[in-house]
Design an enzyme around this catalytic site. Structure first.
Site, PDB file in Angstrom:
ATOM      1  N   VAL A 191      25.654 -36.609   0.934  1.00 17.92           N
ATOM      2  CA  VAL A 191      24.841 -36.173   2.060  1.00 17.92           C
ATOM      3  C   VAL A 191      25.684 -36.119   3.328  1.00 17.92           C
ATOM      4  O   VAL A 191      26.493 -37.015   3.580  1.00 17.92           O
ATOM      5  CB  VAL A 191      23.659 -37.162   2.276  1.00 17.92           C
ATOM      6  CG1 VAL A 191      22.931 -36.872   3.570  1.00 17.92           C
ATOM      7  CG2 VAL A 191      22.700 -37.101   1.104  1.00 17.92           C
ATOM      8  N   CYS A 192      25.488 -35.049   4.113  1.00 22.51           N
ATOM      9  CA  CYS A 192      26.111 -34.956   5.440  1.00 22.51           C
ATOM     10  C   CYS A 192      25.071 -34.390   6.399  1.00 22.51           C
ATOM     11  O   CYS A 192      23.883 -34.302   6.075  1.00 22.51           O
ATOM     12  CB  CYS A 192      27.370 -34.102   5.410  1.00 22.51           C
ATOM     13  SG  CYS A 192      27.061 -32.346   5.087  1.00 22.51           S
ATOM     14  N   ALA A 193      25.494 -33.990   7.571  1.00 21.41           N
ATOM     15  CA  ALA A 193      24.543 -33.529   8.580  1.00 21.41           C
ATOM     16  C   ALA A 193      23.922 -32.181   8.219  1.00 21.41           C
ATOM     17  O   ALA A 193      22.704 -32.008   8.287  1.00 21.41           O
ATOM     18  CB  ALA A 193      25.217 -33.452   9.948  1.00 21.41           C
ATOM     19  N   MET A 231      21.131 -33.387   6.183  1.00 25.33           N
ATOM     20  CA  MET A 231      20.059 -34.167   6.781  1.00 25.33           C
ATOM     21  C   MET A 231      19.144 -33.315   7.665  1.00 25.33           C
ATOM     22  O   MET A 231      18.007 -33.700   7.929  1.00 25.33           O
ATOM     23  CB  MET A 231      20.648 -35.322   7.586  1.00 25.33           C
ATOM     24  CG  MET A 231      21.267 -36.411   6.716  1.00 25.33           C
ATOM     25  SD  MET A 231      20.081 -37.239   5.608  1.00 25.33           S
ATOM     26  CE  MET A 231      19.229 -38.305   6.765  1.00 25.33           C
TER      27      MET A 231
END
Length: 381
Positions: A76-78, A105
């Site tokens: 998961v990243c931004a 996210m």
């Protein structure tokens, strides 16, 4: 869940499905530590670690020993890009069951999950829209071809799709108060559907737009079977906060009362002034209501407040026995509890309030950035 020959991905809906079904999920979050500590994906069977993307540019070998062998791993990243890169490195290193979160996210923050709460005795049904990545809750009341949408999220497409699927016309959009944690989609949804937009007038003294006043005693009717929405003035979180009693069965409490906490009175800089209003609403006005009313709040803190179907609700009488914010008999102690040692305020809450007043007109991408993070509307974090 979409699959490519090189790499697999999960949507926000896929992730929430795993959380609801209590499937084990390991998350490698590659955002910076500040973002991770502020806000992350959580669930009963979710395990996560944080290793910043920049620590993995030269390879993932240093963290391989921290990863499970027989469990799905979600990177998961931004916004997606960094997680794809890291996930590809894990696949190349021989790790199986590796996924990345589509849209990062940002997509988690914007996903809405509709779930039916129940049928209404006077006809129709009530639905809850769970914004799982931000803990926001909105509602649809449906009866005989008409609908009312309450506390609309910024993303209005799910409501438009819902209305189309149900074969109903949206008659009202309603905000129980001036929101400070998310940009309201109520006005935009009303403009697009021809609905009437309602807002408590005491929260809208600086509004730059026209609206219908949501006021105590000014009942709204949905459908020919007459589902009555009865507004109850309930200040404390904001000076204009107004709860809704629907069909004499449900209490839409806005940000005044949650399942595990109560609303904070400080987001307009009026904590000292509004603490008394908050206590009066919770300890006097709500106590005089039918205690069998099902409380449907505008927010929740974590998945522990959900049932197995993803719904967030509890009888009012139960909350008077279990909710810590309703157990403080001493007035001075209550005032201290709701004005001191509060959780951090929502990200960009001042800008969000101004946007909801019509004083700021940020772009869609700017609104998305403003909303990143948890809601933090409760006294207890």
């Amino acid at each position: 869940m979409s699959i490519t020959p090189e790499l697999s991905s999960m949507t926000a809906a896929d992730v929430f499905g795993k959380i609801l079904s209590a499937e084990p999920l390991f998350i490698l979050d590659v955002r910076n530590p500040e973002a991770y500590l502020d806000w992350k994906i959580e669930g009963d069977q979710v395990t996560s670690i944080n290793v910043p993307y920049f620590d993995l540019i030269d390879g993932v070998e240093p963290i391989l020993h921290q990863l499970p062998k027989n469990q799905p791993i979600l990177v998961v990243c931004a916004k997606e890009g960094s997680s794809v890169y890291v996930a590809e490195q894990l696949v190349a290193a021989g790790i199986s069951q590796v996924y990345y979160l589509q849209g990062g996210m940002k997509s988690w923050s914007e996903y809405l999950y509709p779930v039916k709460i129940g049928d209404l005795k006077s006809g129709g049904s009530i639905y809850q829209f769970v914004r799982v990545g931000k803990g926001c809750l909105s509602y649809a009341i449906v009866s005989d071809g008409e609908a009312a949408i309450i506390d609309t999220a910024r993303m209005i497409e799910p409501y438009l799709n819902f209305a189309k699927e149900q074969g109903v016309k949206i008659k009202y959009t309603i905000d129980t108060h001036l929101h400070a944690d998310h940009v309201s989609g109520g006005r935009r949804l009303a403009e697009q559907t021809g609905a009437a937009y309602y807002l408590p007038p005491k929260d809208a003294t600086e509004a730059t737009f026209q609206f219908h006043p949501l006021e105590d005693g000014n009942d709204l009717l949905v459908g020919s079977t007459v589902v009555k929405i009865h507004p109850i003035y309930s200040p404390g979180h904001t000076i204009g906060s107004t709860s809704l009693i629907v069909d004499d069965a449900y209490l839409l409490s806005g940000d005044i009362l949650f399942v595990q906490s109560i609303g904070r009175p400080d987001l307009a800089g009026k904590a000292g002034d509004w603490a008394g209003d908050l206590r009066n609403t919770l300890y006097d006005k709500y106590k005089k209501l039918n205690q069998r009313l099902m409380v449907l709040p505008a927010h929740y803190a974590d998945s522990s407040e959900m049932d197995q179907k993803g719904r967030v609700a509890a009888p009012l009488q139960e909350l008077y026995q279990t909710n810590a914010g309703l157990q403080i008999d001493d007035e001075a102690e209550f005032r201290k509890a709701v004005t001191e040692n509060l959780p951090a305020q929502p990200n960009a809450y001042q800008e969000i309030r101004l946007t909801n007043m019509g004083k700021l007109t940020p772009s869609e991408s700017e609104q998305s950035e403003m909303e990143i993070g948890p809601n933090r509307c409760a006294v207890h974090g």
